[in-house]
Design a protein around this motif. Sequence first.
Motif, PDB file in Angstrom:
ATOM      1  N   ASP A  93       0.870  -1.181   0.000  1.00 62.09           N
ATOM      2  CA  ASP A  93       0.000   0.000   0.000  1.00 62.09           C
ATOM      3  C   ASP A  93       0.900   1.223   0.000  1.00 62.09           C
ATOM      4  O   ASP A  93       1.748   1.391   0.889  1.00 62.09           O
ATOM      5  N   LEU A  94       0.715   2.103  -0.996  1.00 56.34           N
ATOM      6  CA  LEU A  94       1.638   3.222  -1.184  1.00 56.34           C
ATOM      7  C   LEU A  94       0.910   4.565  -1.111  1.00 56.34           C
ATOM      8  O   LEU A  94      -0.170   4.739  -1.678  1.00 56.34           O
ATOM      9  N   PHE A  95       1.518   5.488  -0.405  1.00 58.02           N
ATOM     10  CA  PHE A  95       0.990   6.843  -0.222  1.00 58.02           C
ATOM     11  C   PHE A  95       1.939   7.827  -0.896  1.00 58.02           C
ATOM     12  O   PHE A  95       3.155   7.766  -0.709  1.00 58.02           O
ATOM     13  N   ILE A  96       1.389   8.732  -1.700  1.00 56.72           N
ATOM     14  CA  ILE A  96       2.202   9.743  -2.379  1.00 56.72           C
ATOM     15  C   ILE A  96       2.167  11.030  -1.570  1.00 56.72           C
ATOM     16  O   ILE A  96       1.105  11.608  -1.349  1.00 56.72           O
ATOM     17  N   GLN A  97       3.340  11.472  -1.131  1.00 52.95           N
ATOM     18  CA  GLN A  97       3.453  12.773  -0.482  1.00 52.95           C
ATOM     19  C   GLN A  97       3.983  13.753  -1.516  1.00 52.95           C
ATOM     20  O   GLN A  97       5.159  13.780  -1.839  1.00 52.95           O
ATOM     21  N   GLY A  98       3.076  14.545  -2.059  1.00 51.88           N
ATOM     22  CA  GLY A  98       3.425  15.450  -3.143  1.00 51.88           C
ATOM     23  C   GLY A  98       2.338  15.477  -4.190  1.00 51.88           C
ATOM     24  O   GLY A  98       1.200  15.087  -3.944  1.00 51.88           O
ATOM     25  N   ASN A  99       2.686  15.936  -5.389  1.00 47.29           N
ATOM     26  CA  ASN A  99       1.696  16.134  -6.458  1.00 47.29           C
ATOM     27  C   ASN A  99       1.686  15.023  -7.495  1.00 47.29           C
ATOM     28  O   ASN A  99       1.034  15.153  -8.532  1.00 47.29           O
ATOM     29  N   GLY A 100       2.397  13.941  -7.266  1.00 43.22           N
ATOM     30  CA  GLY A 100       2.528  12.897  -8.272  1.00 43.22           C
ATOM     31  C   GLY A 100       1.308  11.999  -8.416  1.00 43.22           C
ATOM     32  O   GLY A 100       0.429  11.959  -7.553  1.00 43.22           O
ATOM     33  N   PHE A 101       1.289  11.263  -9.521  1.00 42.32           N
ATOM     34  CA  PHE A 101       0.268  10.257  -9.812  1.00 42.32           C
ATOM     35  C   PHE A 101       0.976   8.971 -10.230  1.00 42.32           C
ATOM     36  O   PHE A 101       1.982   9.000 -10.936  1.00 42.32           O
ATOM     37  N   PHE A 102       0.424   7.836  -9.794  1.00 43.45           N
ATOM     38  CA  PHE A 102       0.879   6.552 -10.316  1.00 43.45           C
ATOM     39  C   PHE A 102       0.347   6.379 -11.734  1.00 43.45           C
ATOM     40  O   PHE A 102      -0.716   6.898 -12.086  1.00 43.45           O
ATOM     41  N   ALA A 103       1.062   5.605 -12.552  1.00 41.26           N
ATOM     42  CA  ALA A 103       0.621   5.285 -13.910  1.00 41.26           C
ATOM     43  C   ALA A 103       0.206   3.819 -13.963  1.00 41.26           C
ATOM     44  O   ALA A 103       0.940   2.941 -13.499  1.00 41.26           O
ATOM     45  N   VAL A 104      -0.970   3.551 -14.533  1.00 47.11           N
ATOM     46  CA  VAL A 104      -1.518   2.201 -14.620  1.00 47.11           C
ATOM     47  C   VAL A 104      -1.904   1.932 -16.072  1.00 47.11           C
ATOM     48  O   VAL A 104      -2.520   2.780 -16.728  1.00 47.11           O
ATOM     49  N   LYS A 105      -1.551   0.769 -16.567  1.00 48.28           N
ATOM     50  CA  LYS A 105      -1.881   0.398 -17.949  1.00 48.28           C
ATOM     51  C   LYS A 105      -3.283  -0.193 -18.006  1.00 48.28           C
ATOM     52  O   LYS A 105      -3.562  -1.232 -17.401  1.00 48.28           O
ATOM     53  N   ILE A 106      -4.185   0.457 -18.747  1.00 46.80           N
ATOM     54  CA  ILE A 106      -5.560  -0.020 -18.945  1.00 46.80           C
ATOM     55  C   ILE A 106      -5.738  -0.306 -20.432  1.00 46.80           C
ATOM     56  O   ILE A 106      -5.961   0.611 -21.226  1.00 46.80           O
ATOM     57  N   GLY A 107      -5.621  -1.561 -20.819  1.00 46.83           N
ATOM     58  CA  GLY A 107      -5.700  -1.883 -22.246  1.00 46.83           C
ATOM     59  C   GLY A 107      -4.537  -1.247 -22.995  1.00 46.83           C
ATOM     60  O   GLY A 107      -3.378  -1.466 -22.678  1.00 46.83           O
ATOM     61  N   GLU A 108      -4.879  -0.404 -23.977  1.00 47.47           N
ATOM     62  CA  GLU A 108      -3.855   0.298 -24.749  1.00 47.47           C
ATOM     63  C   GLU A 108      -3.592   1.692 -24.207  1.00 47.47           C
ATOM     64  O   GLU A 108      -2.717   2.399 -24.720  1.00 47.47           O
ATOM     65  N   LYS A 109      -4.326   2.093 -23.189  1.00 51.47           N
ATOM     66  CA  LYS A 109      -4.195   3.440 -22.648  1.00 51.47           C
ATOM     67  C   LYS A 109      -3.484   3.431 -21.305  1.00 51.47           C
ATOM     68  O   LYS A 109      -3.416   2.410 -20.629  1.00 51.47           O
ATOM     69  N   THR A 110      -2.974   4.610 -20.930  1.00 49.14           N
ATOM     70  CA  THR A 110      -2.357   4.792 -19.625  1.00 49.14           C
ATOM     71  C   THR A 110      -3.263   5.679 -18.768  1.00 49.14           C
ATOM     72  O   THR A 110      -3.626   6.783 -19.179  1.00 49.14           O
ATOM     73  N   ALA A 111      -3.638   5.170 -17.612  1.00 51.88           N
ATOM     74  CA  ALA A 111      -4.451   5.931 -16.665  1.00 51.88           C
ATOM     75  C   ALA A 111      -3.571   6.344 -15.493  1.00 51.88           C
ATOM     76  O   ALA A 111      -2.501   5.767 -15.258  1.00 51.88           O
ATOM     77  N   TYR A 112      -4.034   7.351 -14.761  1.00 57.99           N
ATOM     78  CA  TYR A 112      -3.268   7.880 -13.642  1.00 57.99           C
ATOM     79  C   TYR A 112      -4.146   7.875 -12.387  1.00 57.99           C
ATOM     80  O   TYR A 112      -5.370   8.054 -12.473  1.00 57.99           O
ATOM     81  N   THR A 113      -3.514   7.638 -11.244  1.00 61.39           N
ATOM     82  CA  THR A 113      -4.293   7.508 -10.022  1.00 61.39           C
ATOM     83  C   THR A 113      -3.469   7.918  -8.811  1.00 61.39           C
ATOM     84  O   THR A 113      -2.228   7.862  -8.826  1.00 61.39           O
ATOM     85  N   ARG A 114      -4.199   8.305  -7.738  1.00 59.54           N
ATOM     86  CA  ARG A 114      -3.567   8.545  -6.436  1.00 59.54           C
ATOM     87  C   ARG A 114      -3.829   7.369  -5.492  1.00 59.54           C
ATOM     88  O   ARG A 114      -3.343   7.355  -4.364  1.00 59.54           O
ATOM     89  N   ASN A 115      -4.599   6.411  -5.968  1.00 60.40           N
ATOM     90  CA  ASN A 115      -4.931   5.241  -5.162  1.00 60.40           C
ATOM     91  C   ASN A 115      -3.775   4.237  -5.229  1.00 60.40           C
ATOM     92  O   ASN A 115      -3.552   3.597  -6.248  1.00 60.40           O
ATOM     93  N   GLY A 116      -3.052   4.109  -4.120  1.00 64.96           N
ATOM     94  CA  GLY A 116      -1.882   3.233  -4.103  1.00 64.96           C
ATOM     95  C   GLY A 116      -2.132   1.878  -3.481  1.00 64.96           C
ATOM     96  O   GLY A 116      -1.188   1.261  -2.947  1.00 64.96           O
ATOM     97  N   HIS A 117      -3.374   1.392  -3.545  1.00 64.87           N
ATOM     98  CA  HIS A 117      -3.680   0.065  -3.004  1.00 64.87           C
ATOM     99  C   HIS A 117      -3.280  -0.982  -4.039  1.00 64.87           C
ATOM    100  O   HIS A 117      -4.057  -1.366  -4.907  1.00 64.87           O
ATOM    101  N   PHE A 118      -2.017  -1.443  -3.949  1.00 60.63           N
ATOM    102  CA  PHE A 118      -1.451  -2.352  -4.940  1.00 60.63           C
ATOM    103  C   PHE A 118      -1.265  -3.749  -4.351  1.00 60.63           C
ATOM    104  O   PHE A 118      -1.314  -3.957  -3.141  1.00 60.63           O
ATOM    105  N   GLY A 119      -1.043  -4.707  -5.259  1.00 57.04           N
ATOM    106  CA  GLY A 119      -0.796  -6.082  -4.863  1.00 57.04           C
ATOM    107  C   GLY A 119      -0.020  -6.789  -5.956  1.00 57.04           C
ATOM    108  O   GLY A 119       0.399  -6.183  -6.947  1.00 57.04           O
TER     109      GLY A 119
END
Length: 274
Positions: A93-119
């Motif tokens: 589980d990851l928390f971003i301190q700052g203005n960044g976004f995680f990048a997630v691959k959705i099909g052929e597109k790249t989505a961005y999120t602040r939700n760091g609940h990963f596994g």
Amino acid sequence: MLRSLWSAASGMMAQQMNLDTISNNIANINTTGFKTQSMEFKSLLYQQLKAKSTDSEGNPKPIGVQVGLGVRNSSVTAKFTQGAALDTEEKLDLFIQGNGFFAVKIGEKTAYTRNGHFGLSAVEGGWELTNSDGNPVLSTKGTPIKIDSSWDPKDISIDTAGNVLRRVDDKEAGSTKHENLGKIALYQFNNPAGLSRSGGSLYYETPASGEARSEETDTGLSKSLIKSGYLEASNVSAADEMVNMIVTQRAYQLNSKAITASDEMLEQANNLRR
């Protein structure tokens, strides 16, 4: 009279959409990484009844006569203030301190999120770091972060820079070292409020948001930090939303009463007898 009816009706429709926005905020008060939204209003056209007006003696007045024709919703603005850090004790589980976004691959597109609940999701040859929907989290190289099947996932950790590390114990030397498996990418936007929202706390790049800027390569950005074992809570304030809801309800009532008053005045005018 008809002007007042339509103006009040526009106010009721605008406040209804405002209530929809507030309801969505309250519904997502416990959604990880959710960013609250607020409604912006804009007045409609003004009708010029008199370009110039004069007093009883014919002297010109400094202002003309204009009547407004109501209101409309101009935009729904997201507020990207930092949410509170929630301790989960889960190292993925990851928390971003700052203005960044995680990048997630959705099909052929790249989505961005602040939700760091990963596994870790099982893939051919091992595991892959993914979000809760099984979509791969991207590294600074733009590729998924993979872990070999021969490695124990319990030996995986993530540091504040986003490096995914594997602990390697050297029993002969009696020491421990860490092998870098990749670095989680973080991106920023010139105008994050211009991002297109999607379900699952995901955002997509738009012309309004500007292109995604990588913290790894863009030296003009202030770098974010990653904290393992924490998640970012929603930045929705329950107290603020309840106050906004009450104000919206009162504004809706006032507009409905204006319609009732206009209807009664029209009724009286229609019932006039010579």
